[in-house]
Design a protein around this motif. Structure first.
Motif, mmCIF file in Angstrom:
data_model
loop_
_atom_site.group_PDB
_atom_site.id
_atom_site.type_symbol
_atom_site.label_atom_id
_atom_site.label_comp_id
_atom_site.label_asym_id
_atom_site.label_seq_id
_atom_site.Cartn_x
_atom_site.Cartn_y
_atom_site.Cartn_z
ATOM 1 N N TYR A 15 29.186 35.179 36.523
ATOM 2 C CA TYR A 15 28.726 36.095 35.464
ATOM 3 C C TYR A 15 29.794 37.122 35.100
ATOM 4 C CZ TYR A 15 27.833 39.664 39.016
ATOM 5 O OH TYR A 15 27.980 40.591 40.003
ATOM 6 N N PHE A 16 30.606 37.515 36.103
ATOM 7 C CA PHE A 16 31.604 38.548 35.809
ATOM 8 C C PHE A 16 32.822 38.004 35.066
ATOM 9 C CE2 PHE A 16 31.667 37.584 40.455
ATOM 10 C CZ PHE A 16 32.806 36.812 40.487
ATOM 11 N N ILE A 169 44.821 48.965 36.290
ATOM 12 C CA ILE A 169 46.176 48.831 36.841
ATOM 13 C C ILE A 169 46.224 47.674 37.838
ATOM 14 C CG2 ILE A 169 48.034 50.083 38.038
ATOM 15 C CD1 ILE A 169 47.113 51.343 35.334
ATOM 16 N N ASP A 170 47.207 46.814 37.707
ATOM 17 C CA ASP A 170 47.338 45.724 38.674
ATOM 18 C C ASP A 170 48.432 46.046 39.680
ATOM 19 O OD1 ASP A 170 49.787 45.113 37.526
ATOM 20 O OD2 ASP A 170 49.027 43.389 36.408
ATOM 21 N N SER A 171 48.718 45.100 40.561
ATOM 22 C CA SER A 171 49.637 45.402 41.662
ATOM 23 C C SER A 171 51.085 45.548 41.180
ATOM 24 C CB SER A 171 49.519 44.350 42.764
ATOM 25 O OG SER A 171 49.850 43.087 42.249
ATOM 26 N N TYR B 11 35.057 32.223 49.366
ATOM 27 C CA TYR B 11 35.685 32.626 48.103
ATOM 28 C C TYR B 11 37.142 32.945 48.367
ATOM 29 C CZ TYR B 11 36.263 35.096 43.637
ATOM 30 O OH TYR B 11 36.679 35.482 42.392
ATOM 31 N N GLN B 12 38.008 32.482 47.493
ATOM 32 C CA GLN B 12 39.410 32.872 47.609
ATOM 33 C C GLN B 12 39.723 33.958 46.591
ATOM 34 O OE1 GLN B 12 42.634 30.142 46.772
ATOM 35 N NE2 GLN B 12 44.010 31.282 48.088
ATOM 36 N N ALA B 14 41.523 36.259 43.986
ATOM 37 C CA ALA B 14 42.614 36.115 43.017
ATOM 38 C C ALA B 14 43.122 37.507 42.664
ATOM 39 C CB ALA B 14 42.122 35.393 41.778
ATOM 40 N N TYR B 15 44.288 37.556 42.023
ATOM 41 C CA TYR B 15 44.887 38.854 41.712
ATOM 42 C C TYR B 15 43.963 39.734 40.890
ATOM 43 C CZ TYR B 15 45.914 37.173 37.004
ATOM 44 O OH TYR B 15 45.784 36.704 35.728
ATOM 45 N N PHE B 16 43.120 39.102 40.036
ATOM 46 C CA PHE B 16 42.246 39.916 39.180
ATOM 47 C C PHE B 16 41.030 40.471 39.933
ATOM 48 C CE2 PHE B 16 41.815 35.360 37.960
ATOM 49 C CZ PHE B 16 40.599 35.096 38.559
ATOM 50 N N ASP B 19 42.775 45.548 43.324
ATOM 51 C CA ASP B 19 43.239 46.748 42.628
ATOM 52 C C ASP B 19 44.749 46.849 42.737
ATOM 53 O OD1 ASP B 19 43.869 47.724 45.131
ATOM 54 O OD2 ASP B 19 42.110 49.008 45.262
ATOM 55 N N TYR B 20 45.283 47.970 42.354
ATOM 56 C CA TYR B 20 46.741 48.080 42.265
ATOM 57 C C TYR B 20 47.430 48.021 43.636
ATOM 58 C CZ TYR B 20 47.197 52.875 43.884
ATOM 59 O OH TYR B 20 47.207 53.979 44.667
ATOM 60 N N GLU B 27 34.679 47.485 43.087
ATOM 61 C CA GLU B 27 33.947 46.917 41.960
ATOM 62 C C GLU B 27 33.743 45.408 42.133
ATOM 63 O OE1 GLU B 27 36.186 47.438 38.403
ATOM 64 O OE2 GLU B 27 34.939 46.010 37.312
ATOM 65 N N MET B 28 34.829 44.686 42.432
ATOM 66 C CA MET B 28 34.709 43.236 42.576
ATOM 67 C C MET B 28 33.961 42.871 43.842
ATOM 68 S SD MET B 28 35.399 41.361 40.095
ATOM 69 C CE MET B 28 35.128 39.867 41.067
ATOM 70 N N MET B 31 30.466 42.927 42.771
ATOM 71 C CA MET B 31 30.239 41.778 41.888
ATOM 72 C C MET B 31 30.046 40.490 42.711
ATOM 73 S SD MET B 31 30.770 42.398 38.401
ATOM 74 C CE MET B 31 31.690 43.450 37.267
ATOM 75 N N LEU B 32 30.902 40.312 43.736
ATOM 76 C CA LEU B 32 30.832 39.093 44.554
ATOM 77 C C LEU B 32 29.567 39.068 45.399
ATOM 78 C CD1 LEU B 32 34.576 38.850 45.655
ATOM 79 C CD2 LEU B 32 33.363 37.283 44.108
ATOM 80 N N ARG B 75 44.628 36.452 47.364
ATOM 81 C CA ARG B 75 44.777 35.074 47.887
ATOM 82 C C ARG B 75 44.142 34.857 49.252
ATOM 83 N NH1 ARG B 75 50.920 34.829 47.195
ATOM 84 N NH2 ARG B 75 50.547 37.040 46.791
ATOM 85 N N ARG B 179 30.663 48.121 37.197
ATOM 86 C CA ARG B 179 31.674 48.768 36.354
ATOM 87 C C ARG B 179 31.643 50.287 36.479
ATOM 88 N NH1 ARG B 179 35.650 46.264 32.826
ATOM 89 N NH2 ARG B 179 35.001 44.112 32.607
#
Lengths: 253, 253
Positions: A15-16, A169-171, B11-12, B14-16, B19-20, B27-28, B31-32, B75, B179
């Motif tokens: 969903y996300f 912001i990403d890594s 669950y693996q 991912a970069y998204f 956070d930074y 947040e994620m 969500m998970l 990862r 969010r």
């Protein structure tokens, strides 16, 4: 003829990953495509860690995308594919595609990447060892993604302001490229987004967006050409263009 | 004794999802956890579609979470687990946990849910057929998650404003609960977020946030108690409280 190495990543949408219509968002589609490219690099021995050891990282400059009907829905099992279409000493053109659960190709995207020296924060030649496992010959001319239309915002344009959030912001320490899509789409009226489907997009990234920046997302007057509508977008900070985009839309029947 | 049904979702990351700092974002993580609960409901025959056919949907009211060290990294292969701890006619208390790749339990979260009639947009009794497959007895008293501290923002508080973006809206037509965490954390100075690790959180949701709302995220003065720091947060729209939170922090050694 050389065999181009393809990578296919099966993925079940959650969903996300979806927008308020319950379909995969453009933002997450781009995120998943980049993930597939990272996995391909990793499978060939040059994942993020190995690439960083060489002092660099991949930077996206341009996307050109074509969508064929509805994007897949929440819980749908999709496949994201990628391969290197062409490259030279400084640039890589990657193809991406997305197949829905029925195997229909619903998106095709081409992306132009460059390699950045992470210390100098400047473009650098792509290390030969990264490209070697692809066993593809370099080319002189690149089939570059098409650029957004050349436009200059004037008083007929509307705008909205956004503060880059901590979570954007990403890594790499800047706003993730795919997040720009949130600012781009958010300028369009909710009714328009409900009644129209994106059919194509061209996106050009010029400058990074740093934490806490105040971003202005500008939207030009919609232009129509038969069934097709085009929206023009510019992302600015302090009057400087950081990204621009042209989106093609079709009214949902 | 009855056997409580547990659900484990591998669950693996991912970069998204990160956070930074390259670690799973709060947040994620939420969500998970919600995704795992949906998958458990689905595995027992009452997924989103079947639940919507009964005219309703799950709504989160409160979270209480405890974190044990670093959250997992990009990862990393993690496991998200959930089970129903207790329920009665109107409420369900769910437990969630997160195990890192080494099998260490790095997060434990308890969530209080209610069931909403989607037509009347009001709380409704939980349909018995949804709970039947869990084969758990209802209880009178519920082990509710602990609420945030009772606080009243005054002139010592700081605030930031955010426009709810199109991309914040989920398929329920409002801003997704997870969010809110972006607005809550974004009020804290970047230096603080870099030097401190979240060890516990209590989050209370009172009102939904509709598309395009102008949200004010308020932050109270930090309170210290030995090694432990507490930050107090309130989310308001037009002076009305939509959510509040208490976060516990520890300085990273």
């Amino acid at each position: 003829m050389e065999k181009i190495k393809e990578y296919r990543m099966p993925y079940q949408l959650a969903y996300f990953d979806c927008d308020y219509t319950g379909h995969l968002s453009i933002e997450m589609m781009l995120m998943l495509m980049i993930l597939a490219s990272e996995k391909q690099n990793e499978s060939l021995g040059f994942g993020l860690d190995e690439t960083q050891k060489l002092g660099g990282g991949w930077v996206i400059l341009d996307y050109e995308g074509h969508l064929n009907g509805e994007l897949p829905k929440d819980r749908e099992q999709i496949t994201v594919g990628t391969r290197i279409k062409a490259y030279n000493r400084f640039f890589v053109v990657r193809e991406f595609w997305l197949d829905n659960a029925a195997g229909k190709r619903v998106a095709e995207v081409s992306g132009l990447f460059t390699f950045m020296d992470l210390q100098k924060r400047k473009m650098a030649p792509i290390p030969a060892e990264i490209m070697a496992p692809y066993q593809q010959a370099a080319t002189i001319r690149l089939p570059r993604p098409q650029s957004p239309d050349k436009v200059t915002p004037d008083e007929k344009w509307s705008s909205k302001q956004y503060r880059a959030r901590y979570a954007d912001i990403d890594s790499n320490g800047h706003v993730n490229n795919a997040r720009y899509v949130e600012w781009l789409l958010d300028t369009l009226p909710a009714g328009f987004l409900k009644d129209h489907r994106l059919t194509a997009f061209r996106l050009n990234y010029r400058r990074e967006v740093r934490p806490r920046s105040l971003v202005t997302s500008l939207l030009g007057p919609l232009m129509s050409n038969g069934d097709q509508l085009t929206s023009q977008h510019v992302i600015q900070i302090d009057g400087k263009t950081h990204a621009c985009a042209s989106f093609e839309w079709q009214k949902i029947q």
